[in-house]
Design an enzyme around this catalytic site. Structure first.
Site, mmCIF file in Angstrom:
data_model
loop_
_atom_site.group_PDB
_atom_site.id
_atom_site.type_symbol
_atom_site.label_atom_id
_atom_site.label_comp_id
_atom_site.label_asym_id
_atom_site.label_seq_id
_atom_site.Cartn_x
_atom_site.Cartn_y
_atom_site.Cartn_z
ATOM 1 N N HIS A 129 -40.950 -36.969 -35.970
ATOM 2 C CA HIS A 129 -41.711 -36.635 -37.659
ATOM 3 C C HIS A 129 -41.075 -37.259 -38.284
ATOM 4 O O HIS A 129 -39.237 -36.552 -38.038
ATOM 5 C CB HIS A 129 -41.890 -35.056 -37.363
ATOM 6 C CG HIS A 129 -43.422 -34.516 -37.498
ATOM 7 N ND1 HIS A 129 -44.354 -35.478 -37.000
ATOM 8 C CD2 HIS A 129 -43.705 -33.581 -35.604
ATOM 9 C CE1 HIS A 129 -45.650 -35.393 -36.401
ATOM 10 N NE2 HIS A 129 -44.662 -34.233 -34.971
ATOM 11 N N LYS A 179 -21.670 -36.210 -12.504
ATOM 12 C CA LYS A 179 -21.351 -37.080 -11.337
ATOM 13 C C LYS A 179 -22.392 -37.946 -11.487
ATOM 14 O O LYS A 179 -22.844 -39.344 -12.487
ATOM 15 C CB LYS A 179 -21.993 -36.203 -10.201
ATOM 16 C CG LYS A 179 -22.609 -36.261 -10.134
ATOM 17 C CD LYS A 179 -22.956 -35.629 -8.087
ATOM 18 C CE LYS A 179 -23.015 -34.304 -7.806
ATOM 19 N NZ LYS A 179 -22.849 -33.568 -6.664
HETATM 20 C C1 LIG Z 1 -29.667 -33.243 -10.628
HETATM 21 C C2 LIG Z 1 -29.512 -32.393 -9.131
HETATM 22 C C3 LIG Z 1 -29.914 -33.420 -8.833
HETATM 23 C C4 LIG Z 1 -27.987 -32.062 -8.513
HETATM 24 O O1 LIG Z 1 -28.234 -32.283 -7.728
HETATM 25 P P1 LIG Z 1 -26.821 -32.272 -6.603
HETATM 26 O O2 LIG Z 1 -26.216 -33.394 -7.121
HETATM 27 O O3 LIG Z 1 -26.565 -31.867 -5.419
HETATM 28 O O4 LIG Z 1 -25.564 -31.572 -7.730
HETATM 29 P P2 LIG Z 1 -24.701 -29.698 -7.426
HETATM 30 O O5 LIG Z 1 -25.238 -28.663 -7.611
HETATM 31 O O6 LIG Z 1 -22.910 -30.286 -6.929
HETATM 32 O O7 LIG Z 1 -24.203 -29.591 -8.813
HETATM 33 C C5 LIG Z 1 -23.254 -30.560 -10.368
HETATM 34 C C6 LIG Z 1 -22.638 -29.159 -11.343
HETATM 35 O O8 LIG Z 1 -24.501 -29.939 -11.687
HETATM 36 C C7 LIG Z 1 -25.201 -28.133 -12.050
HETATM 37 N N1 LIG Z 1 -26.250 -28.462 -12.472
HETATM 38 C C8 LIG Z 1 -26.981 -28.518 -11.264
HETATM 39 N N2 LIG Z 1 -28.349 -29.176 -11.626
HETATM 40 C C9 LIG Z 1 -28.363 -28.676 -13.223
HETATM 41 C C10 LIG Z 1 -30.058 -28.799 -13.595
HETATM 42 N N3 LIG Z 1 -30.882 -28.277 -13.240
HETATM 43 N N4 LIG Z 1 -29.558 -27.673 -14.820
HETATM 44 C C11 LIG Z 1 -28.021 -27.497 -15.520
HETATM 45 N N5 LIG Z 1 -27.005 -27.566 -14.807
HETATM 46 C C12 LIG Z 1 -27.095 -28.042 -13.495
HETATM 47 C C13 LIG Z 1 -24.357 -27.166 -10.664
HETATM 48 O O9 LIG Z 1 -24.430 -26.100 -11.642
HETATM 49 C C14 LIG Z 1 -22.946 -28.459 -11.260
HETATM 50 O O10 LIG Z 1 -22.463 -27.590 -12.129
HETATM 51 P P3 LIG Z 1 -20.306 -27.543 -11.738
HETATM 52 O O11 LIG Z 1 -19.747 -28.698 -11.714
HETATM 53 O O12 LIG Z 1 -19.880 -27.080 -13.592
HETATM 54 O O13 LIG Z 1 -20.813 -25.940 -10.234
HETATM 55 C C15 LIG Z 1 -30.376 -31.041 -8.882
HETATM 56 O O14 LIG Z 1 -29.467 -29.933 -9.572
HETATM 57 C C16 LIG Z 1 -31.108 -30.980 -9.770
HETATM 58 O O15 LIG Z 1 -31.892 -30.856 -10.749
HETATM 59 N N6 LIG Z 1 -32.652 -31.103 -8.995
HETATM 60 C C17 LIG Z 1 -33.812 -31.641 -9.296
HETATM 61 C C18 LIG Z 1 -35.212 -30.924 -8.586
HETATM 62 C C19 LIG Z 1 -35.827 -31.219 -8.761
HETATM 63 O O16 LIG Z 1 -36.563 -31.328 -9.860
HETATM 64 N N7 LIG Z 1 -37.397 -31.362 -7.896
HETATM 65 C C20 LIG Z 1 -38.429 -31.811 -8.015
HETATM 66 C C21 LIG Z 1 -38.536 -32.433 -6.601
HETATM 67 S S1 LIG Z 1 -39.195 -34.627 -7.535
#
Ligand SMILES: CC(C)(COP(=O)(O)OP(=O)(O)OC[C@H]1O[C@@H](n2cnc3c(N)ncnc32)[C@H](O)[C@@H]1OP(=O)(O)O)[C@@H](O)C(=O)NCCC(=O)NCCS
Length: 182
Positions: free
Chosen positions: A79, A151
């Site tokens: 908006h 990352k």
């Molecule tokens: C984003 C994602 C893919 C990252 O997975 P990963 O590579 O295993 O990442 P990590 O677990 O190593 O997390 C890395 C950092 O991000 C943070 N983090 C991960 N996912 C997050 C999220 N969704 N929101 C906020 N912070 C998040 C972790 O706490 C970690 O923080 P730190 O470095 O301070 O400890 C995953 O966390 C995610 O959100 N997946 C989506 C799940 C989903 O929606 N599934 C539906 C199926 S289609």
């Protein structure tokens, strides 16, 4: 699939005309909402989960092999609330539009929200619940509100698979799901 659901899907989507839908797409959840679908374009093998809420007013272009988890919101308009010639409060009748572009093989986690004008680069991963207000570079993994890069995915590995053009397609036998501890 249950015949009743098929009928309901037909009734709901019979007037929804996307600008383009590639092959192998899945987006017909009964709980999803696509506004201005004629400005939304889907590449091939795009999967959109239930409860999607997309506003295509400014254009939404989604590339090939994009996977969008349930309840993702995409806005391509906002908006007008702060211009010098504002005519009403809290905003006036002017709609500010900006196209959203989501490149090939992006994965968007559940309940993420993508704001107007954002481009999400090839192979990027959007964490569940992320609020994406700025462009995301290719291969980046972003989380949080506002979404920040935590990352990058392995570019070499991604590009190798990308050249082979072999997407993950739900329900295909060669990609049967397998569960293992993280
Ligand atoms: C984003 C994602 C893919 C990252 O997975 P990963 O590579 O295993 O990442 P990590 O677990 O190593 O997390 C890395 C950092 O991000 C943070 N983090 C991960 N996912 C997050 C999220 N969704 N929101 C906020 N912070 C998040 C972790 O706490 C970690 O923080 P730190 O470095 O301070 O400890 C995953 O966390 C995610 O959100 N997946 C989506 C799940 C989903 O929606 N599934 C539906 C199926 S289609």
């Amino acid at each position: 699939m249950n015949i009743l659901i098929k009928i309901l899907q037909y009734l709901k989507y019979r007037k929804t005309k996307f600008f383009k839908v590639g092959y192998g797409c899945n987006f017909k959840a009964l709980t999803s909402n696509f506004i201005k679908a004629n400005k939304i374009s889907l590449g091939n093998n795009v999967w959109i989960g239930k409860g999607a809420d997309f506003d295509g007013a400014g254009g939404i272009e989604i590339g090939n092999g994009v996977i969008i988890a349930p309840e993702v919101v995409i806005y391509s308009r906002t908006h007008n609330f702060n211009s010098q010639d504002l005519q009403a409060l809290p905003f006036d009748h002017i709609m500010l539009t900006a196209k959203v572009t989501i490149k090939d093989y992006v994965w968007i986690g559940r309940r993420a929200m993508i704001m107007p004008g954002v481009t999400i680069g090839k192979g990027a991963v959007i964490g569940g619940g992320a609020i994406v207000a700025k462009d995301v570079p290719d291969y980046a993994v972003v989380v949080g509100n506002p979404a920040k890069i935590v990352k990058y995915r392995d570019k070499e590995n991604f590009e190798k698979l990308y050249q082979e053009k072999e997407p993950f397609v739900y329900n295909k036998v060669q990609h049967k799901k397998e569960y293992k501890q993280k």
